[in-house]
Scaffold this motif. Structure first.
Motif, PDB file in Angstrom:
ATOM      1  N   ASN A 196      -3.092  22.870   3.781  1.00 12.05           N
ATOM      2  CA  ASN A 196      -2.454  21.564   3.555  1.00 12.05           C
ATOM      3  C   ASN A 196      -2.943  20.569   4.605  1.00 12.05           C
ATOM      4  OD1 ASN A 196      -0.465  22.324   1.406  1.00 12.05           O
ATOM      5  ND2 ASN A 196       0.271  23.684   3.039  1.00 12.05           N
ATOM      6  N   LEU A 197      -3.136  19.335   4.169  1.00 11.19           N
ATOM      7  CA  LEU A 197      -3.504  18.264   5.075  1.00 11.19           C
ATOM      8  C   LEU A 197      -2.273  17.414   5.359  1.00 11.19           C
ATOM      9  CD1 LEU A 197      -5.486  16.421   6.608  1.00 11.19           C
ATOM     10  CD2 LEU A 197      -5.976  15.285   4.419  1.00 11.19           C
ATOM     11  N   ARG A 198      -2.004  17.189   6.638  1.00 10.72           N
ATOM     12  CA  ARG A 198      -0.881  16.360   7.060  1.00 10.72           C
ATOM     13  C   ARG A 198      -1.420  15.252   7.967  1.00 10.72           C
ATOM     14  NH1 ARG A 198       3.595  19.400   5.628  1.00 10.72           N
ATOM     15  NH2 ARG A 198       3.081  21.598   5.232  1.00 10.72           N
ATOM     16  N   MET A 199      -0.998  14.009   7.718  1.00 10.22           N
ATOM     17  CA  MET A 199      -1.526  12.868   8.467  1.00 10.22           C
ATOM     18  C   MET A 199      -0.389  12.083   9.095  1.00 10.22           C
ATOM     19  SD  MET A 199      -4.712  11.624   6.053  1.00 10.22           S
ATOM     20  CE  MET A 199      -5.639  10.991   7.458  1.00 10.22           C
ATOM     21  N   VAL A 200      -0.433  11.977  10.425  1.00 10.16           N
ATOM     22  CA  VAL A 200       0.541  11.214  11.200  1.00 10.16           C
ATOM     23  C   VAL A 200      -0.094   9.857  11.502  1.00 10.16           C
ATOM     24  CG1 VAL A 200       1.900  11.136  13.326  1.00 10.16           C
ATOM     25  CG2 VAL A 200       1.446  13.343  12.204  1.00 10.16           C
ATOM     26  N   LEU A 201       0.444   8.806  10.898  1.00 12.98           N
ATOM     27  CA  LEU A 201      -0.211   7.508  10.962  1.00 12.98           C
ATOM     28  C   LEU A 201       0.756   6.388  11.325  1.00 12.98           C
ATOM     29  CD1 LEU A 201      -2.335   7.632   7.658  1.00 12.98           C
ATOM     30  CD2 LEU A 201      -3.093   8.221   9.964  1.00 12.98           C
ATOM     31  N   GLY A 202       0.248   5.424  12.096  1.00 15.26           N
ATOM     32  CA  GLY A 202       0.938   4.168  12.364  1.00 15.26           C
ATOM     33  C   GLY A 202      -0.099   3.066  12.446  1.00 15.26           C
ATOM     34  N   PHE A 203       0.333   1.830  12.293  1.00 15.12           N
ATOM     35  CA  PHE A 203      -0.623   0.730  12.180  1.00 15.12           C
ATOM     36  C   PHE A 203      -0.142  -0.485  12.968  1.00 15.12           C
ATOM     37  CE2 PHE A 203      -0.416   3.189   8.240  1.00 15.12           C
ATOM     38  CZ  PHE A 203      -1.719   3.663   8.169  1.00 15.12           C
ATOM     39  N   VAL A 204      -1.082  -1.426  13.166  1.00 20.65           N
ATOM     40  CA  VAL A 204      -0.721  -2.724  13.730  1.00 20.65           C
ATOM     41  C   VAL A 204      -0.687  -3.756  12.608  1.00 20.65           C
ATOM     42  CG1 VAL A 204      -1.535  -2.256  16.059  1.00 20.65           C
ATOM     43  CG2 VAL A 204      -3.128  -3.153  14.364  1.00 20.65           C
ATOM     44  N   GLN A 205      -0.111  -4.910  12.891  1.00 18.87           N
ATOM     45  CA  GLN A 205       0.318  -5.828  11.836  1.00 18.87           C
ATOM     46  C   GLN A 205      -0.791  -6.362  10.950  1.00 18.87           C
ATOM     47  OE1 GLN A 205       2.607  -8.824  13.810  1.00 18.87           O
ATOM     48  NE2 GLN A 205       4.342  -7.472  14.210  1.00 18.87           N
ATOM     49  N   GLU A 206      -1.975  -6.609  11.516  1.00 21.15           N
ATOM     50  CA  GLU A 206      -2.977  -7.311  10.707  1.00 21.15           C
ATOM     51  C   GLU A 206      -3.754  -6.384   9.772  1.00 21.15           C
ATOM     52  OE1 GLU A 206      -4.933  -6.482  14.762  1.00 21.15           O
ATOM     53  OE2 GLU A 206      -2.988  -7.153  14.013  1.00 21.15           O
ATOM     54  N   LYS A 207      -3.450  -5.098   9.753  1.00 16.06           N
ATOM     55  CA  LYS A 207      -4.199  -4.178   8.906  1.00 16.06           C
ATOM     56  C   LYS A 207      -3.825  -4.353   7.439  1.00 16.06           C
ATOM     57  CE  LYS A 207      -6.513  -2.458  12.202  1.00 16.06           C
ATOM     58  NZ  LYS A 207      -7.915  -2.848  12.333  1.00 16.06           N
ATOM     59  N   ASP A 208      -4.840  -4.269   6.576  1.00 20.60           N
ATOM     60  CA  ASP A 208      -4.644  -4.367   5.135  1.00 20.60           C
ATOM     61  C   ASP A 208      -4.407  -2.958   4.601  1.00 20.60           C
ATOM     62  OD1 ASP A 208      -4.830  -4.619   2.371  1.00 20.60           O
ATOM     63  OD2 ASP A 208      -6.380  -6.169   2.471  1.00 20.60           O
ATOM     64  N   LEU A 209      -3.147  -2.635   4.319  1.00 17.92           N
ATOM     65  CA  LEU A 209      -2.815  -1.283   3.881  1.00 17.92           C
ATOM     66  C   LEU A 209      -3.377  -0.965   2.504  1.00 17.92           C
ATOM     67  CD1 LEU A 209       0.835  -0.774   5.157  1.00 17.92           C
ATOM     68  CD2 LEU A 209      -1.314  -0.099   6.220  1.00 17.92           C
ATOM     69  N   ASN A 210      -3.623  -1.965   1.695  1.00 17.62           N
ATOM     70  CA  ASN A 210      -4.235  -1.710   0.392  1.00 17.62           C
ATOM     71  C   ASN A 210      -5.628  -1.114   0.550  1.00 17.62           C
ATOM     72  OD1 ASN A 210      -2.199  -2.578  -1.432  1.00 17.62           O
ATOM     73  ND2 ASN A 210      -2.664  -4.694  -0.888  1.00 17.62           N
ATOM     74  N   ILE A 211      -6.376  -1.628   1.512  1.00 17.60           N
ATOM     75  CA  ILE A 211      -7.699  -1.068   1.798  1.00 17.60           C
ATOM     76  C   ILE A 211      -7.559   0.331   2.373  1.00 17.60           C
ATOM     77  CG2 ILE A 211      -9.723  -1.280   3.284  1.00 17.60           C
ATOM     78  CD1 ILE A 211      -9.519  -4.299   2.988  1.00 17.60           C
ATOM     79  N   ILE A 212      -6.654   0.492   3.342  1.00  8.45           N
ATOM     80  CA  ILE A 212      -6.513   1.778   4.027  1.00  8.45           C
ATOM     81  C   ILE A 212      -6.027   2.865   3.079  1.00  8.45           C
ATOM     82  CG2 ILE A 212      -5.163   2.999   5.790  1.00  8.45           C
ATOM     83  CD1 ILE A 212      -5.302   0.399   7.457  1.00  8.45           C
ATOM     84  N   PHE A 213      -4.967   2.581   2.299  1.00 11.45           N
ATOM     85  CA  PHE A 213      -4.394   3.622   1.457  1.00 11.45           C
ATOM     86  C   PHE A 213      -5.310   4.011   0.298  1.00 11.45           C
ATOM     87  CE2 PHE A 213       0.296   2.753   2.734  1.00 11.45           C
ATOM     88  CZ  PHE A 213       0.091   3.481   3.903  1.00 11.45           C
ATOM     89  N   ARG A 214      -6.205   3.114  -0.099  1.00  7.40           N
ATOM     90  CA  ARG A 214      -7.182   3.486  -1.133  1.00  7.40           C
ATOM     91  C   ARG A 214      -8.189   4.496  -0.599  1.00  7.40           C
ATOM     92  NH1 ARG A 214      -6.894  -2.057  -3.160  1.00  7.40           N
ATOM     93  NH2 ARG A 214      -8.586  -2.690  -1.773  1.00  7.40           N
TER      94      ARG A 214
END
Length: 429
Positions: A339-357
């Motif tokens: 299983n793959l598990r990912m612990v993630l956090g971000f800063v405000q200006e990140k485009d989550l649509n790009i990242i989550f794709r």
């Protein structure tokens, strides 16, 4: 002042981009030039390498510093941001600047800093250059903070410039196309000073060629000179075959940095070392190998595909933009796990649509929030994750999120921690 008092002064009275974002940025080099003149222009008193790029500039800086240290040169290293302590930003031969030297610099210059009101980064650059000059380094490897043209480090006239690569990051400040961002990075090219370009795109190469021609600077395209082929990887090293003009020159070159993306950085590093040889530096194959085999030990580099544990495997990486995350996901896919598990956090200006794709939908996610003002609110992360139908839970504290992932993991699972430098910085490692 105590060291903590000094940090409080720096963080509270001088704006810092990593904490507050764009409002901390200065539009020109006026302040850093004034501050440098106040300090008697320390940047004129040492030889420097200057490194810009979207990804890879920090790793490249550490590799070059490690090689120079192995060759016996007293080597300064300036990078940003730090992970654990402010002193990590300024090093000589891998050793962070003493806390007492940080305190002394601020105490001695506090009145001037208060009147000038420089940014946190301007002050930090000035501190680094002053320290390198006072300690009489043989050479300093200096990483650009953001962009290049208007970055505070760009008061340098280096021996050599290196531009690692160009990607779409910080588009709100550097431009929304690769060509516009390349223009900002190309701002470190100085009249008559050679520039190595580690990698390029069809949109960026004309920008580099134009700027180099304008400045009468030799332009060296590393990928036209060097080729590296990854042969294998084990728990401690990657092994590369290195070709120069298609001739095998270094079989089984060992690199202690495990990120697969380092092969792109290595080409620019090798081309830069070759240029240093033309300037009278003595760097043998033994020095080159010794430096690359012990980068982290020699320079203190952390957070680049850093393996934190096994059974389950835990890896942290500070890569946070599209290009970096693409490489991270590609490297994760090369591992065997249940299983793959990912612990993630971000800063405000990140485009989550790009990242989550980019991210695998089969993973289990643990969303956390780094403890900085620029952190993206978890409510915003959750909203985006729901749109992509990700399997996730929210654990706001970074270390608690990692512990949750570990608790739920089998010994053959894989845990990745990242999304932001500031997530990795908060890990209790």
């Amino acid at each position: 002042m105590t060291y903590q008092d000094t940090l409080t002064f720096l963080l509270e009275q001088l704006p810092i981009y990593q904490r507050v974002g764009r409002s901390a940025m200065k539009k020109d080099l006026t302040n850093i030039r004034a501050l440098s003149e106040h300090l008697e222009n320390p940047h004129h008193k040492f030889t420097a390498l200057h490194i810009a790029g979207t990804n890879g500039k920090g790793s490249s800086a550490h590799m070059l510093a490690a090689i120079l240290q192995s060759a016996g040169y007293k080597t300064g290293l300036y990078t940003s941001p730090h992970l654990k302590d402010f002193t990590e930003r300024i090093r000589i031969d891998g050793k962070p600047i003493p806390r007492s030297a940080v305190v002394q610099f601020v105490e001695y210059n506090q009145a001037y800093l208060a009147s000038l009101q420089p940014s946190f980064f301007e002050m930090t650059v000035a501190m680094a250059f002053d320290y390198f000059a006072r300690e009489q380094v043989d050479i300093a490897v200096v990483e650009v903070g953001l962009g290049g043209r208007l970055d505070s480090t760009n008061i340098l006239t280096p021996l050599l410039s290196l531009i690692t690569n160009i990607g779409l990051d910080h588009t709100d400040m550097l431009g929304d196309t690769l060509a516009k961002i390349a223009y900002e990075k190309a701002g470190i090219i100085k009249p008559g000073i050679p520039v190595v370009v580690g990698s390029y795109h069809p949109e960026t190469l004309p920008v580099f060629k134009s700027k180099a021609q304008q400045e009468d600077s030799p332009l060296l395209l590393a990928f036209e000179e060097y080729r590296v082929v990854r042969q294998k990887v084990d728990a401690n090293y990657q092994y590369f075959s290195v070709y120069h003009q298609e001739k095998l020159i270094y079989p089984e070159m060992k690199l202690a940095l495990l990120g697969s993306y380092q092969q792109y950085n290595l080409v620019g590093v090798l081309a830069s070392v070759n240029q240093l040889l033309t300037h009278g530096f003595t760097i043998s194959e033994q020095h080159l190998r010794a430096g690359l085999q012990a980068v982290s030990n020699l320079t203190g580099l952390k957070g680049r595909w850093q393996v934190l544990g096994s059974n389950p495997t835990v890896v942290a990486d500070t890569g946070h933009n599209r290009e970096a995350l693409e490489e991270i996901v590609r490297q994760i896919s090369q591992h065997l796990y249940r299983n793959l598990r990912m612990v993630l956090g971000f800063v405000q200006e990140k485009d989550l649509n790009i990242i989550f794709r980019l991210l695998p939908t089969s993973a289990k996610y643990y969303f956390c929030q780094p403890d900085i003002p620029r952190a993206m609110p978890l409510s915003q992360v959750v909203e985006a994750a729901q749109q992509y139908q990700l399997d996730f839970e929210v654990v706001s504290d970074v270390n608690q999120a990692l512990r949750a992932a570990q608790t739920q993991s089998a010994s053959d699972d894989f845990i990745f921690v990242g999304g932001s430098t500031f997530v990795v910085a908060e890990l209790e490692i």
